[in-house]
Design a protein around this motif. Structure first.
Motif: not given
Length: 595
Positions: A207-213, A221-225, A238-243, A259-266
């Motif tokens: 497991l490469d946990m150097s960068e985690i998405g 979604g609010e939980g990962v934020n 942990h090194n969380i770098t993308a959400v 972190v890199t963030l993509a926030s999606v709203a339908g």
């Protein structure tokens, strides 16, 4: 109400300082970098082009056979930080990963949202339910695909939190509990990677946990934020770098930074119908002035809430839009309306896979083929278009905020100072407007900008109305923009103005210090200038889908011909392609989007 005057005073001080500097030096150096792109700064005369090839499609299965282990690591205690409640949760889920491959595999984690937990009624916890609803299985179409391409994907069971989280008025809606659960799962797999155990010793060293998405859906979604902040508070984070925040709630108004963030709203979300994912993006885009990571707002125009999760989509009432439109007759989002703009479950899952897999394969796996999509300029492939359509970029509205080092803010519109002066210290002018001003909506009701109620972005913004040809002009003060690739803004076509019913268009003009001018038509590069579709959101009997959102207009700088990009004098937006109309505007920025 926030104090607007320090920001305004700063702008006026900036203008005074620029006047002094011009008097002393006669120049304006906009960057501390010695070089940008392929040439030293002193030698550059033109911005770089932006890649425009069709975005790579990650849908095909990869070369690896996928192995899976469902696990249960026991129980833990989670908390609600607002009301102090605590309760137990299983540490349960599955991990999928390449079988018989060397690794190590980049690690991703998925977290579902709030849904029923038991097919025969809500239970206190899973132990009371003979037939639990496996929401954590609802993203296997994504996790299995990613595992076949060399990723290890953990999917977390959060049913115990769904049985215990409180409503918006009584607590934090489970946001901290979900963050604690995510970090505990990551802790467990970090230990497995280091020393084995838990029946998963085959994963030791793989497991490469150097960068985690991490990806979360709905309250997940609010939980990962929330996880971004909670994780940083731990002794061994942990090194969380993308959400990837998929149709998230935003009850706790969280900024997500570093972190890199993509926030999606339908657009057709009938559960989070106020599109709170846009709120998360608005809060995050300037949350940290030195943030080295990009931020993205994505609005899939045909997406509801449930279809992203195959377990939820298979329930007896899978279309959450019917919660607020029982007859299904809304012209855009109603499934029974002829010519509606809705996604089928299959199409919604196709673009769910497309964007989520592309996001993680680029920002965690660093697979360069997926980079053009996230520049905001690459067309989407026909595989995520409705049947028979070869091109459908207008169904996926992507806004990009580049890292702090890759952007030059002309005007963030964060306070009323934008009516007179921009972030560079240059003056702003509004010519022949019938009305103009600043406004900010108030979140869930979408009120606060009278030109379009509801507006479901909470950014401070300008609004401009015209009934004769008009233009907006902002002074750029001899700015060098050769380091950047696009001029960007987010624009809303205000549905409260009947003159906007056919959509809008306008020209963007750049002028250099020698008086040379170059004009580009916005619609040549943006599909976001249509009037928001659907019925009246506040209809007395049914709630319609029509609401204004702020979406990207990004123009490649190479489209402006015949000007000196090293010495720009002004930018104008000319409203002369329609007799009258109203727009809302924010985030006027020069950006480098091809990292």
């Amino acid at each position: 109400m926030k104090n607007i005057w320090p920001h305004a005073a700063g702008r006026w001080f900036g203008l005074l300082l620029l006047v002094v500097l011009f008097g002393l030096t006669g120049c304006n150096d906009s960057s501390d970098d010695d070089s940008v792109g392929d040439a030293p700064a002193a030698e550059r005369t033109m911005p770089d082009a932006v890649p425009t090839q069709v975005a790579a499609d990650p849908a095909d299965e990869g070369p690896y056979t996928v192995a899976e282990n469902e696990y249960n690591f026991g129980r833990m205690t989670v908390m609600d930080w607002k009301n102090g409640d605590s309760y137990g949760s299983d540490i349960h889920g599955y991990i999928q990963y390449p079988q018989d491959a060397e690794g190590p595999f980049p690690v991703l984690l998925f977290l579902h949202g709030r849904h029923g937990t038991c097919y025969d009624g809500r239970g206190i916890d899973d132990d009371d339910c003979e037939n639990p609803i496996p929401s954590f299985r609802g993203y296997e179409y994504i996790s299995r695909n990613l595992a076949s391409h060399g990723y290890a994907v953990i999917s977390v069971d959060a049913n115990d939190i769904n049985d215990n989280d409180s409503g918006p008025s009584n607590g934090d809606t489970g946001s901290l509990a979900r963050a604690q659960l995510v970090v505990r799962h990551l802790d467990a797999f970090r230990d497995i990677n280091q020393v084995g155990g838990q029946g998963l010793s085959q994963l030791m060293g793989k497991l490469d946990m150097s960068e985690i998405g991490i990806m979360g859906h709905s309250r997940g979604g609010e939980g990962v934020n929330m996880t971004v902040r909670y994780n940083r508070e731990q002794l061994n984070p942990h090194n969380i770098t993308a959400v990837y925040s998929l149709a998230p709630t935003d009850y706790n108004t969280q900024g997500v930074n570093n972190v890199t963030l993509a926030s999606v709203a339908g657009y057709c979300d009938g559960d989070v119908e106020d599109m709170m994912g846009n709120f998360a993006y608005d809060t995050s885009r300037y949350a940290l002035a030195s943030d080295p990571y990009p931020k993205f707002q994505l609005i899939p125009m045909g997406a509801n809430h449930n279809y992203f999760n195959t377990v939820w989509a298979s329930d007896t009432r899978p279309d959450d839009w019917t919660y607020i439109d029982p007859e299904g007759d809304d012209p855009w989002c109603g499934e029974n309306a002829e010519g509606n703009g809705r996604d089928t479950p299959a199409l919604q899952q196709a673009h769910g896979l497309f964007f989520i897999a592309s996001f993680f394969r680029y920002f965690i796996g660093h697979e360069q083929a997926f980079g053009p999509l996230w520049s905001g300029q690459a067309p989407v492939p026909s595989s995520i278009c409705p049947n028979g359509e070869q091109s459908c970029d207008d169904r996926y509205l992507l806004s990009v905020m580049a890292p702090a080092t890759d952007r030059l803010i002309i005007d963030d519109t964060l306070d009323p100072a934008s009516l007179t002066i921009n972030n560079l210290g240059g003056s702003n002018y509004f010519y022949n407007m019938s009305t103009f001003g600043t406004c900010q909506t108030n979140g869930r009701p979408g009120e606060g900008c009278a030109v379009a109620v509801p507006t479901f972005n909470i950014a401070e913004m300008l609004y401009m109305s015209w009934d004769i040809p008009a233009f907006y002009r902002t002074q750029l003060l001899d700015t060098d923009v050769t380091a950047y690739q696009v001029v960007s803004m987010r624009v809303g076509i205000s549905h409260g103005d009947a003159d906007n019913e056919g959509g809008q268009d306008f020209d963007i003009v750049l002028e250099d210090m020698d008086g040379n001018r170059a004009s580009v038509t916005a619609s040549d590069y943006s599909d976001a200038l249509f009037c928001p579709p659907g019925g009246d959101f506040y209809d007395d009997t049914n709630r319609g889908s029509q609401k204004t959102t702020l979406n990207a207009v990004d123009i490649p700088l190479t489209a402006f011909e015949g000007i000196d990009f090293r010495h720009l004098k002004a930018l104008e937006i000319e409203f002369n392609r329609s007799q009258a109309g109203t727009i809302q505007l924010t985030d006027l920025v020069f950006q480098r989007v091809d990292a």
